[in-house]
Structure formats: structure tokens, C-alpha cells
Design an enzyme around this catalytic site. Structure first.
Site, PDB file in Angstrom:
ATOM      1  N   CYS A 127     -20.999   1.590 -10.044  1.00 52.96           N
ATOM      2  CA  CYS A 127     -20.085   2.278  -9.125  1.00 52.96           C
ATOM      3  C   CYS A 127     -19.980   3.760  -9.458  1.00 52.96           C
ATOM      4  O   CYS A 127     -19.937   4.613  -8.558  1.00 52.96           O
ATOM      5  CB  CYS A 127     -18.708   1.609  -9.127  1.00 52.96           C
ATOM      6  SG  CYS A 127     -17.925   1.478 -10.744  1.00 52.96           S
TER       7      CYS A 127
ATOM      8  N   CYS B 208     -14.870   4.570   2.807  1.00 56.95           N
ATOM      9  CA  CYS B 208     -16.161   4.474   2.113  1.00 56.95           C
ATOM     10  C   CYS B 208     -16.174   3.191   1.299  1.00 56.95           C
ATOM     11  O   CYS B 208     -15.183   2.850   0.650  1.00 56.95           O
ATOM     12  CB  CYS B 208     -16.359   5.684   1.198  1.00 56.95           C
ATOM     13  SG  CYS B 208     -17.915   5.665   0.261  1.00 56.95           S
TER      14      CYS B 208
ATOM     15  N   CYS C 219     -12.941  11.860  -3.252  1.00 59.14           N
ATOM     16  CA  CYS C 219     -13.336  10.535  -2.753  1.00 59.14           C
ATOM     17  C   CYS C 219     -13.614  10.594  -1.251  1.00 59.14           C
ATOM     18  O   CYS C 219     -12.798  11.102  -0.479  1.00 59.14           O
ATOM     19  CB  CYS C 219     -12.226   9.538  -3.053  1.00 59.14           C
ATOM     20  SG  CYS C 219     -12.564   7.870  -2.457  1.00 59.14           S
TER      21      CYS C 219
ATOM     22  N   CYS D 117     -16.143  -6.239 -16.220  1.00 58.42           N
ATOM     23  CA  CYS D 117     -17.087  -5.181 -15.824  1.00 58.42           C
ATOM     24  C   CYS D 117     -18.180  -4.976 -16.878  1.00 58.42           C
ATOM     25  O   CYS D 117     -19.297  -4.564 -16.544  1.00 58.42           O
ATOM     26  CB  CYS D 117     -16.348  -3.865 -15.600  1.00 58.42           C
ATOM     27  SG  CYS D 117     -15.405  -3.788 -14.055  1.00 58.42           S
TER      28      CYS D 117
ATOM     29  N   CYS E 124     -18.761   2.130  -3.615  1.00 59.61           N
ATOM     30  CA  CYS E 124     -18.473   1.602  -4.950  1.00 59.61           C
ATOM     31  C   CYS E 124     -18.188   0.109  -4.933  1.00 59.61           C
ATOM     32  O   CYS E 124     -18.172  -0.542  -5.987  1.00 59.61           O
ATOM     33  CB  CYS E 124     -17.318   2.364  -5.597  1.00 59.61           C
ATOM     34  SG  CYS E 124     -15.726   2.131  -4.791  1.00 59.61           S
TER      35      CYS E 124
ATOM     36  N   ASP F 155       0.796  -1.230   0.000  1.00 60.35           N
ATOM     37  CA  ASP F 155       0.000   0.000   0.000  1.00 60.35           C
ATOM     38  C   ASP F 155       0.832   1.284   0.000  1.00 60.35           C
ATOM     39  O   ASP F 155       0.670   2.137  -0.863  1.00 60.35           O
ATOM     40  CB  ASP F 155      -0.971  -0.015   1.186  1.00 60.35           C
ATOM     41  CG  ASP F 155      -1.942   1.155   1.165  1.00 60.35           C
ATOM     42  OD1 ASP F 155      -2.340   1.565   0.072  1.00 60.35           O
ATOM     43  OD2 ASP F 155      -2.298   1.640   2.246  1.00 60.35           O
TER      44      ASP F 155
ATOM     45  N   CYS G  57     -21.529  -2.347 -17.205  1.00 57.97           N
ATOM     46  CA  CYS G  57     -22.021  -1.932 -15.886  1.00 57.97           C
ATOM     47  C   CYS G  57     -21.336  -0.641 -15.448  1.00 57.97           C
ATOM     48  O   CYS G  57     -20.115  -0.496 -15.553  1.00 57.97           O
ATOM     49  CB  CYS G  57     -21.754  -3.032 -14.858  1.00 57.97           C
ATOM     50  SG  CYS G  57     -22.233  -2.589 -13.163  1.00 57.97           S
TER      51      CYS G  57
ATOM     52  N   CYS H 184     -21.475   6.819  -6.768  1.00 58.59           N
ATOM     53  CA  CYS H 184     -20.400   7.460  -6.000  1.00 58.59           C
ATOM     54  C   CYS H 184     -20.936   8.739  -5.364  1.00 58.59           C
ATOM     55  O   CYS H 184     -21.424   9.626  -6.070  1.00 58.59           O
ATOM     56  CB  CYS H 184     -19.212   7.771  -6.908  1.00 58.59           C
ATOM     57  SG  CYS H 184     -17.846   8.606  -6.052  1.00 58.59           S
TER      58      CYS H 184
END
Length: 377
Positions: free
Chosen positions: A194, A240, A214, A188, A243, A134, A191, A198
Site C-alpha cells: 500500500c 481512491c 491523499c 500486515c 491502497c 464517520d 508487506c 500510493c
């Protein structure tokens, strides 16, 4: 040792230590990602938490000059909570995003990478490695996508067939030339759920995120939250999941696999009012093992105030008045003033007028005026 045999044994070992997916890719530059990052930089869409050097983010051999391949791993985390407490009037609750449930994933993923590194050293004495989770230089998502862990969804998450997008990612650059895996085809389709849901329109295009809009980023900031986002925060106090929760590929993916990631309900959905008066020591003792604590208590407390305003929780007004009057932090005083105006009640106007008389901070005074305006409205 023959590479194919070493790779097979490594996959078996990784599975034995709780790695849910492992993939391999070559150490060539991530050219497409480099172009995307440059575009993000031009548009000023970065959060500021990332490694600023785009070359380091996309050139593995700048990080390990002997790099031949990259090992990508994924650990699945829960999407559902058992025995989740329910907030009610007088006892409102906030919520931490799923990625902050249980033990800090940075610790959990790095432990697995350390074990893999030691396993490799025992078999290949001259092995060279560099691992990251990360906060490292490489873009986790780009590595995972090229290594066949999953595809990069329109919600900017890696989506795996087995666990949906509820996976933590980590990678290890090495000088061992492992055989690359084949990337997974993007599923995906047409679609756009998301993007459609949002809360702040942060997903500006499929696979393109304006991080500064975000909610996950906004809940981690420490300054006053811009007015346009306060309503959208709701009762989120960290992160959050919108999504992800709407994604059809996540339907039915519970992922109750690792005990260390299973949430303690009272911490994952904590009562809001007790958060307001928590000391640093108390906060660290209670929430310190969660990834959502990394920015300290200030953003969590600010978000708790906004959540109480979202619920119009009258019982919190005395607490908010105390914060407005006594807290040393301008962001807390000002956000409390705004919240008092948002909630209203018989004591609100007098408290705000009294605070206006003694307050000296310009930003806080603006928030007091916002509170008074909300009362009139």
C-alpha cells in the site's frame, strides 16, 4: 438482566438486521490515538474534515458522561462490480470509489445503530447512548480496533479477516458495561504494497497518512487542484481505492452481501462528458443518494475535466471550450483551459488565446497560460 445474556441477544439481533460484525470495548480514553492525532496536527496532516477537538475524539466520557462501554459495528461493501461498463474513445468514463457505490453508507450504518438503540431501550429503560458514523467525534478506526472488529492496517484502514478492509464502521457509546472483546492481532507483517503504490505518497509511514496528499481527499476539494496531483487523479472522480485493491488481505473478498451497496454501473462508472453540463437538480436526482455526492457537483465536474484531459479526449474539446467561455465558476473555467492545452487539437490555441483576451480572473489567466505552454510542449 444479566449483562452476558443481554450481550449475547444483542449480537444475535445485530446479525438479524444486517450487521456483519459487532464488537465491544470499554469507554476508557484512547491514549495512543490521542498522541497520534497530536502528531498529525503538528505535521499538518489533517484533512480539515475531522472533528478538530482531539480531546473529544479520544475521550468517550466527554461525549457521554455515563459511558461504560462502546459498541462497534461493521457492514461489508462490494469490492467488485458486475457488468461494469467499459469506457472507450469518444465515451470516456470516470469512477467513484467503492465506498460510494450504492446507498450512502452514513444512512445505512446509522439505520442499524438506530435499530440497536431502540432494541436496547426496550430492554434497558434507563439506557443512555450516543451513536456516530464517520462524521462523529470518535475515531471509528480506533474504536473498531480496540473492539476486535479488525486490525489497523498500514493503509490506515481497518482490515477484517472476513471482509478485508471493505467495511463501513459505526459505533455507539453506552452506559451499559458490556464485556470487552479482545483486539485482533495485526497481520500486515512486512508487506508494504500500500505504501509502495500510493499515487501521491500520502502514506508517509505505516499507519500514517498525510491527508492533504491523499487522492481520496483531493477529489473532494473544491478549489483548483495543485498541478502535481492532476496526473495522479487519472479518471477518479471521487475517492481512491489503490491502497485497498493492492492489499493481499483483500484478495478474493467480493462482499456481495447487501443489495443496498451494490453499485448501479452507469452511476459508479459514469460517462464523463454528460457530467460537465449537469444542473444541481439533475446531479442531486441522479447521484444524490450516493455518499460521493456530499460535496455537491463542483468537485465531480472539476475531476471529470481532469479525467478527460488524462484520456486526451479530443471529442471533449468543444465542451471544454464552452465551459472556459461561459461557466461562472473560475475553477471550472481555469481547469477547462488547462485541459484544452493538455488535450490539444486544431481549435485549442485559438480558443485559449481568445479566452485570454476577455478573462479577468487572475487564477484563470494562470491556467490559460499553463494550457498554452502545454500546447507548445
Amino acid at each position: 438482566m444479566i449483562i452476558e445474556q443481554l450481550q449475547k441477544e444483542l449480537i444475535e439481533y445485530a446479525t438479524s438486521i444486517g450487521v456483519d460484525k459487532i464488537g465491544f470495548t470499554h469507554a476508557s480514553p484512547f491514549h495512543e490515538m490521542k498522541n497520534r492525532l497530536k502528531r498529525q496536527q503538528e505535521l499538518q496532516y489533517q484533512s480539515g474534515f475531522e472533528e478538530p477537538d482531539i480531546e473529544k475524539r479520544t475521550e468517550p466520557r466527554l461525549l457521554l458522561n455515563s459511558a461504560e462501554s462502546i459498541i462497534a459495528i461493521a457492514l461489508a461493501y462490494p469490492s467488485k462490480m458486475e457488468d461494469a461498463p467499459v469506457g472507450k474513445k469518444g465515451s470516456r468514463r470516470g469512477i467513484f470509489a467503492r465506498a460510494s457505490w450504492g446507498v450512502d453508507y452514513h444512512v445505512a450504518v446509522r439505520e442499524r445503530l438506530n435499530l440497536i438503540e431502540q432494541w436496547l431501550k426496550n430492554r434497558v429503560p434507563d439506557v443512555q447512548t450516543k451513536s456516530m458514523v464517520d462524521t462523529g467525534e470518535l475515531v471509528d478506526r480506533a474504536v473498531a480496533e480496540r473492539a476486535g472488529i479488525g486490525w489497523s492496517g498500514k493503509n490506515c484502514s481497518i482490515i477484517t479477516p472476513e471482509f478485508g478492509s471493505y467495511v463501513y464502521l459505526g459505533e455507539m457509546i453506552t452506559n451499559i458495561p458490556f464485556i470487552p472483546d479482545t483486539p485482533i492481532e495485526n497481520e500486515c507483517g512486512d508487506c508494504t504494497l500500500c505504501l509502495d503504490v500510493c499515487p501521491t505518497g500520502a502514506l508517509v509511514n505505516p499507519g500514517q497518512l498525510n491527508s492533504k496528499r491523499c487522492v481520496a481527499f483531493l477529489t473532494q476539494t473544491k478549489d483548483f487542484l495543485p498541478d502535481e496531483f492532476r496526473k495522479e487523479i487519472g479518471n477518479r472522480i471521487y475517492g481512491c481505492d489503490t491502497c485497498q485493491t493492492v492489499c493481499p488481505k483483500n484478495k478474493g473478498k467480493m462482499n456481495w452481501i447487501h443489495e443496498e451497496f451494490k453499485p448501479e454501473p452507469e452511476l459508479a462508472k459514469p460517462l464523463l462528458k454528460p457530467l460537465l453540463h449537469m444542473s444541481n437538480k439533475e446531479f442531486k436526482a441522479k447521484f444524490g443518494y450516493m455518499s460521493g455526492s456530499w460535496r455537491g457537483k463542483k468537485p465531480i465536474q472539476r475531476n471529470a475535466i481532469i479525467a478527460l484531459a488524462h484520456f486526451k479526449e479530443q471529442s471533449a474539446v468543444p465542451d471544454l471550450i464552452e465551459i472556459m467561455d461561459k461557466d461562472e465558476r473560475p475553477v471550472m473555467r481555469g481547469t477547462a483551459a488547462w485541459a484544452i492545452g493538455k488535450i490539444g487539437g486544431s481549435d485549442a490555441e485559438q480558443a485559449l488565446l481568445k479566452a485570454r483576451e476577455k478573462e479577468t480572473d487572475e487564477e484563470v489567466l494562470k491556467e490559460i497560460e499553463k494550457g498554452l505552454t502545454l500546447l507548445k510542449a
